[in-house]
Design a protein around this motif. Structure first.
Motif, PDB file in Angstrom:
ATOM      1  N   ALA A   1      -4.448  -1.135  -3.558  1.00  0.00           N
ATOM      2  CA  ALA A   1      -3.113  -1.649  -3.220  1.00  0.00           C
ATOM      3  C   ALA A   1      -2.617  -2.554  -4.349  1.00  0.00           C
ATOM      4  CB  ALA A   1      -3.172  -2.426  -1.908  1.00  0.00           C
TER       5      ALA A   1
ATOM      6  N   ALA B   1       1.038   6.661   5.267  1.00  0.00           N
ATOM      7  CA  ALA B   1       0.652   8.063   5.493  1.00  0.00           C
ATOM      8  C   ALA B   1       0.300   8.188   6.967  1.00  0.00           C
ATOM      9  CB  ALA B   1      -0.555   8.427   4.623  1.00  0.00           C
TER      10      ALA B   1
ATOM     11  N   GLN C   1      -4.369  10.079   2.404  1.00  0.00           N
ATOM     12  CA  GLN C   1      -3.190  10.075   1.528  1.00  0.00           C
ATOM     13  C   GLN C   1      -2.558   8.679   1.422  1.00  0.00           C
ATOM     14  OE1 GLN C   1      -0.600  13.114   3.078  1.00  0.00           O
ATOM     15  NE2 GLN C   1      -1.887  14.790   2.334  1.00  0.00           N
ATOM     16  N   GLY C   2      -3.025   7.755   2.260  1.00  0.00           N
ATOM     17  CA  GLY C   2      -2.414   6.420   2.261  1.00  0.00           C
ATOM     18  C   GLY C   2      -3.235   5.407   1.479  1.00  0.00           C
ATOM     19  N   ILE C   3      -2.639   4.236   1.292  1.00  0.00           N
ATOM     20  CA  ILE C   3      -3.371   3.063   0.777  1.00  0.00           C
ATOM     21  C   ILE C   3      -3.145   1.956   1.808  1.00  0.00           C
ATOM     22  CG2 ILE C   3      -3.526   1.328  -1.062  1.00  0.00           C
ATOM     23  CD1 ILE C   3      -2.533   3.478  -3.009  1.00  0.00           C
TER      24      ILE C   3
ATOM     25  N   GLY D   1       0.836  -1.202   0.000  1.00  0.00           N
ATOM     26  CA  GLY D   1       0.000   0.000   0.000  1.00  0.00           C
ATOM     27  C   GLY D   1       0.865   1.245   0.000  1.00  0.00           C
ATOM     28  N   LYS D   2       0.384   2.273   0.707  1.00  0.00           N
ATOM     29  CA  LYS D   2       1.144   3.534   0.768  1.00  0.00           C
ATOM     30  C   LYS D   2       1.033   4.070   2.179  1.00  0.00           C
ATOM     31  CE  LYS D   2       1.198   8.000  -1.507  1.00  0.00           C
ATOM     32  NZ  LYS D   2       0.194   8.927  -1.969  1.00  0.00           N
TER      33      LYS D   2
ATOM     34  N   ALA E   1       1.567  -0.212   5.023  1.00  0.00           N
ATOM     35  CA  ALA E   1       1.936  -0.200   3.603  1.00  0.00           C
ATOM     36  C   ALA E   1       2.532  -1.532   3.154  1.00  0.00           C
ATOM     37  CB  ALA E   1       2.931   0.916   3.345  1.00  0.00           C
ATOM     38  N   ASP E   2       2.860  -2.389   4.123  1.00  0.00           N
ATOM     39  CA  ASP E   2       3.477  -3.678   3.776  1.00  0.00           C
ATOM     40  C   ASP E   2       2.876  -4.730   4.696  1.00  0.00           C
ATOM     41  OD1 ASP E   2       5.008  -5.899   3.281  1.00  0.00           O
ATOM     42  OD2 ASP E   2       6.942  -4.957   3.714  1.00  0.00           O
TER      43      ASP E   2
ATOM     44  N   SER F   1       0.880   4.851  11.498  1.00  0.00           N
ATOM     45  CA  SER F   1       1.164   4.959  10.070  1.00  0.00           C
ATOM     46  C   SER F   1       0.259   3.972   9.325  1.00  0.00           C
ATOM     47  CB  SER F   1       2.644   4.613   9.848  1.00  0.00           C
ATOM     48  OG  SER F   1       2.941   4.629   8.475  1.00  0.00           O
TER      49      SER F   1
END
Ligand code: ZN
Ligand code: ZN
Length: 442
Positions: A306, A216, A224-226, A213-214, A270-271, A267
């Motif tokens: 994602a 943020a 702003q995240g994924i 993902g992302k 993202a992983d 956060s």
């Protein structure tokens, strides 16, 4: 020349007279559990014992495995008797290694005792000279399909190709000269039955899955995240929705775990990583289910934006007990413990790399009781060593005697009746074809 019954009586008496020593070795193995491809101490102990009994041994097969031979009085086919060296990881088990968490919660230590028991039985007066052919004694690493990252590392170093011990033994040619194979696994029957014939086991393949993902700020700017964890959650829900479509007779098992859920709570993850097995009774159903499971992973990625990377790894083929070998085992088991104490397991949802062997040559994996608790659980221990090790060894020794006595007529007959599912080149191609990596992003 002694009669077959006399050979069997001599063999059983020799196993009993070495019984204390054999059980002591099995208990020593239990006392220093080592997981697959790390069974250094266990392997050294088995080698030392076999050499001490005059059996020549080849070491270092598939890293920690070994193979010895006993020769009959005349040439003939080779029967392999296998024992597995590895433990599981079950912290809290009474035999668990406090540092590593390794524990013999599948009781493979009893199999090492059984192999030694077979040696003691076959070395009894008059037995080997009456047999035509050879007995290959194999102590095989890594039956439990665990520590995949560690094994992938060994693979990248070129120290192995497949992640299980018997697939490696097959690849390395250790079964090329073997005509028939047998081993006995421990079990808890919870009743009076002592020896059980095996039926079939599920095949298995493994998947390692990474949702990307992302990151943020989880509070300040989550838009702003994924969120890779949400992607994984959707995938798991989708897999659960698939379950109602699994047919009872296919005994499909899909049991994912999350091995990484995120880096820190503030956060956006993202992983996120998952591992799963896909098991089924037949290879076609296993493959079809694996594709549908992949669709679930892609669904998670699609819904959240994602990416998902799916790595599929070959596992083990379904186990098929050879009916003629199983019938021979049943006759010997009934003679040894009485008809009432012999049972039959039709199918198990678990998997074993003995399945791979059974797709190539006639093979059996019966079960010996003597354990209590739940296999792979912290309470799985041996309470009747006589049944779990010595009785199991006697039944296999008697089968070897029947197979190789009188010019090995029965071994030749069982082999002639067997229809292998595949050849070794077909097996290797199947296993290699299963390994694949795909990345999906919308
Ligand atoms: Zn196990
Ligand atoms: Zn096991």
């Amino acid at each position: 020349m002694l009669s077959r019954d006399e050979l069997k009586r001599n063999a059983a008496a020799a196993i009993d007279s070495h019984g204390d020593e054999i059980v002591r070795v099995a208990k020593t193995v239990e006392g220093h559990p080592e997981t697959g491809f790390r069974e250094v101490k266990t392997s050294a102990l088995v080698s030392e014992k076999l050499r001490g009994w005059g059996v020549p041994v080849q070491n270092g097969i598939a890293i920690t495995g070994l193979k010895g031979h006993l020769n009959g009085g005349a040439p003939g086919p080779t029967v392999a008797v296998l024992g597995e060296l590895d433990s599981l990881m079950v912290p809290g088990h009474p035999s668990a290694d406090l540092q590593t968490g390794a524990a013999h919660a599948c009781a493979h230590h009893t199999q090492i005792g059984m192999v030694l028991g077979v040696v003691a039985g076959l070395q009894a007066t008059g037995v080997l000279p009456a047999l035509s052919g050879r007995v290959a004694l194999m102590a095989v690493p890594a039956e439990e399909y665990i520590e995949v990252e560690f094994r992938e590392q060994l693979r990248s170093e070129g120290r192995l190709e497949f992640l299980g011990g018997k697939p490696e033994f097959i690849r390395l040619g250790q079964f090329d000269d073997v005509d028939l194979a047998m081993m006995t696994h421990s079990t808890n029957t919870g009743d009076h039955r002592k020896l059980l014939l095996g039926g079939t086991n599920n095949g298995v393949l493994a998947k390692q899955v990474q949702f990307i993902g992302k990151a943020a700020h989880a509070g300040g700017a989550p838009w702003q995240g994924i969120n890779a964890l949400n992607a994984a959650t959707i995938a798991l829900t989708a897999i659960n929705a698939l379950r109602e479509t699994f047919r009872d007779g296919d005994t499909v098992r899909v049991h994912p775990i999350i091995t990484r859920g995120g880096a820190s709570v503030n956060s956006v993850p993202a992983d996120v990583r998952l591992e799963t097995f896909v098991r089924a009774r037949t290879v076609p159903v296993m493959m079809e289910t694996a594709e549908r499971v992949d669709r679930c992973f892609r669904a998670g990625a699609l819904a959240t934006g994602a990416r998902v990377k799916i790595t599929t790894l070959p596992g083990y083929l379904p186990l098929i007990n050879d009916p003629h070998l199983a019938d021979l085992y049943r006759r010997n088991a009934e003679e040894l413990v009485g008809k009432d104490a012999v049972g039959h397991i039709r199918h198990r949802g678990s998997s074993t790399d003995m399945g791979d062997v059974s797709n190539l040559i006639p093979a059996i994996q019966p079960y010996a009781a003597g354990a209590e608790g739940s296999a792979h659980g912290a309470d799985y221990v041996i309470q009747d060593w006589d049944v779990a090790v010595l009785t199991a060894a006697k039944a296999m020794t008697w089968c070897v005697i029947d197979l190789l006595a009188e010019g090995a007529a029965l071994a030749y007959e069982v082999k002639a009746k067997h229809r292998p599912k595949m050849t070794k080149p077909e097996y290797l191609a199947t296993m290699r074809g299963l390994r694949q990596e795909q990345t999906y992003a919308e």
